[in-house]
Structures are given as C-alpha cells and as structure tokens.
Design a protein around this motif. Structure first.
Motif, PDB file in Angstrom:
ATOM      1  N   ARG A   1     -23.944  60.688  15.595  1.00 48.96           N
ATOM      2  CA  ARG A   1     -24.049  59.481  16.571  1.00 48.96           C
ATOM      3  C   ARG A   1     -24.284  59.948  17.916  1.00 48.96           C
ATOM      4  NH1 ARG A   1     -19.192  57.891  15.239  1.00 48.96           N
ATOM      5  NH2 ARG A   1     -18.105  58.627  16.920  1.00 48.96           N
TER       6      ARG A   1
ATOM      7  N   GLU B   1     -19.874  62.596  11.524  1.00 48.52           N
ATOM      8  CA  GLU B   1     -20.539  61.275  12.107  1.00 48.52           C
ATOM      9  C   GLU B   1     -20.826  61.278  13.406  1.00 48.52           C
ATOM     10  OE1 GLU B   1     -18.898  56.832  12.815  1.00 48.52           O
ATOM     11  OE2 GLU B   1     -19.251  57.256  10.813  1.00 48.52           O
TER      12      GLU B   1
ATOM     13  N   LYS C   1     -25.384  46.091  14.189  1.00 49.73           N
ATOM     14  CA  LYS C   1     -25.241  46.726  12.780  1.00 49.73           C
ATOM     15  C   LYS C   1     -24.892  48.309  13.209  1.00 49.73           C
ATOM     16  CE  LYS C   1     -28.562  43.668  10.734  1.00 49.73           C
ATOM     17  NZ  LYS C   1     -30.000  43.691  10.023  1.00 49.73           N
ATOM     18  N   VAL C   2     -24.189  48.849  12.162  1.00 50.21           N
ATOM     19  CA  VAL C   2     -23.921  50.391  12.262  1.00 50.21           C
ATOM     20  C   VAL C   2     -24.523  51.029  11.031  1.00 50.21           C
ATOM     21  CG1 VAL C   2     -22.147  51.927  12.289  1.00 50.21           C
ATOM     22  CG2 VAL C   2     -21.790  49.810  13.229  1.00 50.21           C
ATOM     23  N   PRO C   3     -25.314  52.115  11.310  1.00 48.79           N
ATOM     24  CA  PRO C   3     -25.554  53.008  10.228  1.00 48.79           C
ATOM     25  C   PRO C   3     -24.603  53.332   9.332  1.00 48.79           C
ATOM     26  CG  PRO C   3     -26.709  53.742  12.316  1.00 48.79           C
ATOM     27  CD  PRO C   3     -25.500  52.713  12.563  1.00 48.79           C
ATOM     28  N   LYS C   4     -25.120  53.325   7.894  1.00 49.27           N
ATOM     29  CA  LYS C   4     -24.158  53.841   6.858  1.00 49.27           C
ATOM     30  C   LYS C   4     -24.090  55.476   7.176  1.00 49.27           C
ATOM     31  CE  LYS C   4     -24.767  50.109   3.409  1.00 49.27           C
ATOM     32  NZ  LYS C   4     -25.092  49.765   2.434  1.00 49.27           N
ATOM     33  N   ASP C   5     -25.430  55.910   7.494  1.00 46.43           N
ATOM     34  CA  ASP C   5     -25.473  57.716   7.644  1.00 46.43           C
ATOM     35  C   ASP C   5     -26.114  57.853   8.816  1.00 46.43           C
ATOM     36  OD1 ASP C   5     -26.273  60.174   7.396  1.00 46.43           O
ATOM     37  OD2 ASP C   5     -26.453  59.983   5.234  1.00 46.43           O
ATOM     38  N   TRP C   6     -25.408  58.338   9.994  1.00 49.27           N
ATOM     39  CA  TRP C   6     -25.824  58.704  11.140  1.00 49.27           C
ATOM     40  C   TRP C   6     -26.868  59.739  11.221  1.00 49.27           C
ATOM     41  CZ3 TRP C   6     -25.813  56.058  15.398  1.00 49.27           C
ATOM     42  CH2 TRP C   6     -24.733  54.685  15.724  1.00 49.27           C
TER      43      TRP C   6
ATOM     44  N   PHE D   1     -30.017  58.486   9.815  1.00 55.01           N
ATOM     45  CA  PHE D   1     -30.560  57.619  10.794  1.00 55.01           C
ATOM     46  C   PHE D   1     -31.359  58.323  11.992  1.00 55.01           C
ATOM     47  CE2 PHE D   1     -30.143  55.464  15.046  1.00 55.01           C
ATOM     48  CZ  PHE D   1     -30.899  53.922  14.485  1.00 55.01           C
TER      49      PHE D   1
END
Length: 282
Positions: free
Chosen positions: A78, A74, A93-98, A101
């Motif tokens: 990120r 991650e 909001k934080v992406p579930k899958d960076w 994203f």
C-alpha cells in the motif's frame, strides 16, 4: 543484540546453533547469527520500500519468516503504491490484494507496438490492403489527445491490419494469467472523412496456446454517411473473468470508404491500445 532477536522471533540461542552445527567454537555461532540481520519491522519495511520489486519478491521474502512476513504485508505494498502514485480511479474501492494491484500498475503499458503510425506501418501485419492500400498521414481534425498528430488511413478497398501479442514475452507468465485473470482493456480511436461515407470494424480475440479463441470482442461494423462531422470516436472494451488458458491477444481493425473513391477517403484509426489492468481500474 540477542535479546532483540529473541523478541522478534528471528534468531536462535548460541547453544542451539552449536548443537545443530556440531561445533563449540564461538566463531561459528557469530557467523550464523550475523547471516540474517535483525531489524525492527518498520526499518525492515523501509529497506524493502527502497528495493526493486523483483528483489523483494524473489529474494528478500525467502530469507526467513520475519522477512517473508514484511514482504507479504499489506502495509508495504500500500505504501509503495502511495509513493509511486498508483491510485484507484474510484477512491472508495480498496484492492483485495495490494501487492497484485502494485504489480499490475507497475507493469501497465500499451502492449501494441507503433499504435499511432509514427513508424509508418512497422510492427503491423497487413491482412487486407485493398484500393490504394493503407497509408499513414496527418490528421484532418484534431484528436482529443493533442500529442497525437498522425493516423492510419484506409482506401476504397477493404484495409485490415493486426498484431499478435505474446503475453509471456510481455512478462505475464501462464501461471499468473490463469490464477489472477487480470482485466484486459482494449481501446481504439477512429474517425471518418466529412466528405465521404466510410465503415469501421474491429475484432480482438483472447487466444489459447494453440492460438484458438477463448473470448472474442467483435462489434457490428460501424457506418458513417457522407457529410458527417468527422469527429474522433473511441471504441473500448474490457475482458473480465475469461477463464484460464489465455496466452495471446490478437488485435485487428480496419475499414474502407463506401463510395469507391480513388485515394484515401476511408476510415482513419490511431492510438490503439491493449493494457493489462488492475481489477476495477480499467
């Protein structure tokens, strides 16, 4: 060097290499060990941050367990997002899958060709060309985006045009679309003339391999009365959770004037777009 490799879990002893290779010479042992360089994790991540996306995913992560761990981390994706300026509109909001994203941000673009009329009517298939036919001309009133200076103009008979987007040709393969089902955002800008009534319509379809609709966005026709404010309006829609099988997107729009005046007094359209977006960032 061997002590560091052992600590990182990324190398074997000379004896094990000799036993597997069936040789006892030191040259074989050194060549095997040197084949996969061992780096501290932070250095390896920095190297990956400076490599193209496809090299990290398709080559580096296949080298060994350690490289795969870093390529899938991650923190790597990120940090790539941070360095390249990819941010969620809602910072809470934080992406579930960076990695996903990052990929969607990297690939994000308007999939429609010639959306503003800068190439006249090229790239568009004219499905209806009523009245005095489609025309491309300058704006009557400024667009919210000052860079836009041209629009498509309809006539007194129904004018429609469309584009068919092949997602595979645009880099979104079937397995990706079926598994992730990323958001698909459509946008269209339209405006009437102040001195003539007009109507506007749009229909966007997600199609399967046989070009049959899976999901459709087709709001009711919008009508403008004569002596309106001729301001630009935006039509938007986001397709979500549409299921597997989407292979094409068909975008169609158009309209006409409602008073049957010769010339080009009908609805005007420009800056149309279709984008594949990260979830929550459409």
């Amino acid at each position: 060097m061997r002590r560091k490799a052992k600590a990182m879990g990324a190398a074997q002893s000379d004896d094990s290499i000799k036993r597997r290779s069936g040789t006892t010479g030191s040259s074989t042992s050194l060549s095997q060990v040197d084949m996969f360089p061992v780096f501290p994790l932070d250095i390896l991540e920095e190297i990956f941050l400076n490599l193209p996306l496809h090299q990290v995913v398709c080559i580096c992560r296949l080298v060994c367990h350690q490289w795969k761990e870093v390529a899938d981390s991650e923190s790597l994706w990120r940090e790539r997002c941070r360095r390249e300026g990819y941010h969620l509109k809602d910072a809470s909001k934080v992406p579930k899958d960076w990695r996903l994203f990052y990929y969607l941000c990297k690939q994000r673009r308007n999939l429609l060709k010639n959306p503003k009329g800068e190439e006249k009517l090229k790239k568009w298939e004219i499905t209806d060309n009523g009245g005095d036919k489609w025309k491309v001309g300058k704006l009557m009133v400024p667009h919210p985006n000052e860079a836009i200076q041209i629009n498509f103009i309809t006539s007194y008979g129904l004018c429609r045009k469309m584009q068919l987007i092949d997602l595979s040709l645009e880099g979104y393969n079937p397995a990706f679309m079926d598994h992730f089902q990323p958001d698909i955002k459509i946008s269209d800008w339209y405006a009437p003339r102040w001195d003539c009534g007009s109507e506007y319509e749009i229909c966007v379809e997600l199609l399967n391999q046989r070009k049959r609709p899976i999901q459709t966005f087709a709001p009711e026709t919008i009508y403008f009365e004569q002596w309106n404010d001729q301001k630009w309006c935006q039509m938007t829609h986001v397709f979500r959770n549409y299921g597997p099988g989407v292979r094409y997107i068909r975008f169609a729009h158009g309209g006409k004037d409602t008073q049957f005046w010769a010339g080009w007094y009908g609805i005007r359209v420009t800056d149309s777009s279709v984008e594949i977006c990260p979830a929550g960032d459409a």
